[in-house]
Design a protein around this motif. Structure first.
Motif, PDB file in Angstrom:
ATOM      1  N   HIS A  49      -5.682  -3.801  -1.122  1.00  0.00           N
ATOM      2  CA  HIS A  49      -4.692  -3.956  -2.470  1.00  0.00           C
ATOM      3  C   HIS A  49      -5.058  -5.468  -2.989  1.00  0.00           C
ATOM      4  O   HIS A  49      -4.431  -5.982  -3.772  1.00  0.00           O
ATOM      5  CB  HIS A  49      -3.451  -3.925  -2.258  1.00  0.00           C
ATOM      6  N   ARG A  81       2.339   2.283  -3.251  1.00  0.00           N
ATOM      7  CA  ARG A  81       1.319   2.995  -4.222  1.00  0.00           C
ATOM      8  C   ARG A  81       1.180   4.661  -3.818  1.00  0.00           C
ATOM      9  O   ARG A  81       1.255   5.387  -4.461  1.00  0.00           O
ATOM     10  CB  ARG A  81      -0.001   2.314  -4.265  1.00  0.00           C
ATOM     11  N   ILE A 112       0.864  -1.140  -0.059  1.00  0.00           N
ATOM     12  CA  ILE A 112      -0.120   0.217  -0.023  1.00  0.00           C
ATOM     13  C   ILE A 112       0.845   1.296  -0.071  1.00  0.00           C
ATOM     14  O   ILE A 112       0.614   2.109  -0.804  1.00  0.00           O
ATOM     15  CB  ILE A 112      -0.900   0.038   1.180  1.00  0.00           C
TER      16      ILE A 112
END
Lengths: 231, 250
Positions: free
Chosen positions: B99, A152, A149
């Motif tokens: 994700h 990103r 995460i």
């Protein structure tokens, strides 16, 4: 004043001969800098002062001094020490390219570690709590939840730093390296035509940057695939 | 109560919890037996969430003892992990891993914590997605699901770990009204199967029909606990009466 297109046509291929060195400086420093940044990041978030404090000092020093000065210190300064000349690193550090890569890596590592830390801090606490509640260890949470995460979240700022690093490689020309800028400076010294040459050089960097932007755009779209409501 | 299957799974003894100078939990004593369904209610800030978060150590208690299925919660990582393996938790804001696809959300901890094989983890994941009635969403990402669906996935994710106890921290509070029932239905099914549950919720209909015992908390204390009929029809404490009149008045 006149603008000598003939001269530009002749010097462009010469400057492009330096693209290999520019690319080498960018890619190797980029990779080493990223590895350094990950180490610094882990030190920063370790929760242990004896890791955290040295990392903070490092980051402060390398963000607090000009990259050009850092290159000069590595290139002119380090060989003054006998220990450096006797060390296994000497074959690398006696070469200007080795010095440039070292200085660029050390510098970009400091910036990128803070970019990565921003990403790590941006990860939702609730998601990590869910990981804890499922019995995942701190390491497992970092590897399988935080890292993907945070990557990103950090990517837009990171691509900014890589583009900045590309332009910093031009400073290597100050320590005799014949990268694109180094070659351009030689041509200017011969032809006394700074205007044509440096504008052409600037355009080459812009095209290069455009390519990097596109590359990061592709990576960003890939990493953001799970943020779109429509699958 | 001496039957072996009615052994106490959760014991909280004189538990105190502070956030700085603020005392969030005051002398909590609670015992939950296997198969019991507990609903915890009370005004906001009364310590309900803090109490159940202490049970799986998302919050650390400062004083007293918490014993889960014979394991006392201490600072030791081993004890904490032993307890977390037995206790599943569902959060107000779902907290799915954004994700990962739905099925991978269900597989991750099985593979990492339970060390099950990928194939087995996938099979278990699909089995529980069937149970919460959304197997067709398996390959989507959490953001592509409605809130109610996400919460059902979160319940399935916890169940994949085969917990002895399920904790629900206001599981329907973040949901649009039309999605509350689909989540409550899953919880009712779970209760029918004999899962030991502690639910912090304001769903009084659920409390009335499912709970064995309702606990009312205020200002960090357990003020009153009683079976639902007694709790709603003849509350003893004034604070309970006031709370009930506020939430049931319309």
């Amino acid at each position: 004043m006149s603008f000598d297109l003939q001269l530009i046509a002749e010097s462009l291929p010469m400057m492009l001969m330096g693209i290999g060195i520019t690319l080498k400086l960018l890619v190797i420093s980029g990779i080493l800098g990223l590895l350094l940044a990950i180490c610094l990041l882990l030190m920063r978030i370790s929760g242990r002062w004896y890791f955290n404090v040295p990392a903070q000092i490092y980051i402060y020093v390398f963000r607090g001094t000009p990259i050009l000065v850092q290159i000069f210190i590595v290139y002119y300064g380090l060989p003054q020490f006998e220990a450096v000349r006797d060390s296994v690193f000497w074959p690398i550090l006696r070469e200007p390219t080795g010095c440039a890569i070292l200085a660029l890596s050390l510098n970009t590592g400091a910036y990128v570690s803070e970019i990565l830390r921003g990403g790590v801090l941006g990860v939702d606490k609730g998601v990590l709590e869910a990981g804890s509640a499922l019995g995942m260890s701190a390491h497992q949470k970092f590897i399988y939840i935080t890292a993907p995460i945070a990557t990103r979240l950090a990517l837009p700022a990171y691509s900014n730093d890589v583009i900045s690093l590309l332009k910093s490689t031009a400073l290597a020309s100050t320590i005799t390296i014949a990268d694109m800028t180094g070659i351009a400076r030689t041509i200017v010294a011969d032809t006394y035509a700074p205007y044509e040459i440096f504008i052409s050089l600037a355009i080459i960097y812009m095209i290069f940057t455009f390519g990097l932007q596109k590359l990061f755009g592709v990576i960003e779209r890939y990493l953001s695939r799970y943020t779109k409501r429509e699958g | 109560m001496s039957e072996p299957e009615k052994r106490p799974l959760i014991q909280m003894q004189n538990v105190n919890k502070f956030f700085g100078k603020f005392q969030a939990l005051k002398n909590i004593n609670l015992e939950v037996r296997k198969g019991e369904r507990i609903v915890v209610c009370g005004p906001s800030g009364s310590g309900k969430s803090t109490m159940i978060r202490c049970i799986n150590r998302l919050e650390e208690h400062n004083e007293g003892h918490i014993i889960i299925d014979g394991n006392e919660l201490t600072n030791k990582v081993k004890d904490i992990n032993a307890v977390r393996r037995e206790v599943g938790m569902v959060f107000q804001s779902f907290n799915l891993f954004p994700h990962l696809t739905i099925v991978k959300n269900l597989m991750l901890a099985q593979q990492l914590v339970r060390k099950t094989s990928k194939a087995e983890a996938r099979e278990t994941a699909m089995q529980y997605l069937e149970r919460v009635k959304i197997p067709e969403q398996a390959n989507k990402y959490p953001i592509q699901l409605s809130g109610g669906q996400q919460q059902r996935v979160a319940i399935a994710r916890a169940l994949c770990m085969k917990p002895e106890i399920m904790l629900f921290d206001e599981p329907t509070s973040a949901l649009d009204p039309e999605m509350i029932n689909e989540v409550l239905e899953v919880m009712v099914d779970l209760a029918k199967e004999g899962m030991t549950m502690i639910c912090v919720t304001h769903e009084m209909g659920f409390a009335r029909s499912v709970a064995d015992r309702i606990i009312f908390m205020d200002l960090g204390e357990i003020v009153e606990q009683a079976p639902p009929k007694e709790f709603f029809d003849s509350p003893k404490n004034d604070r309970t009466k006031k709370f009930l009149s506020q939430i049931l008045s319309h």
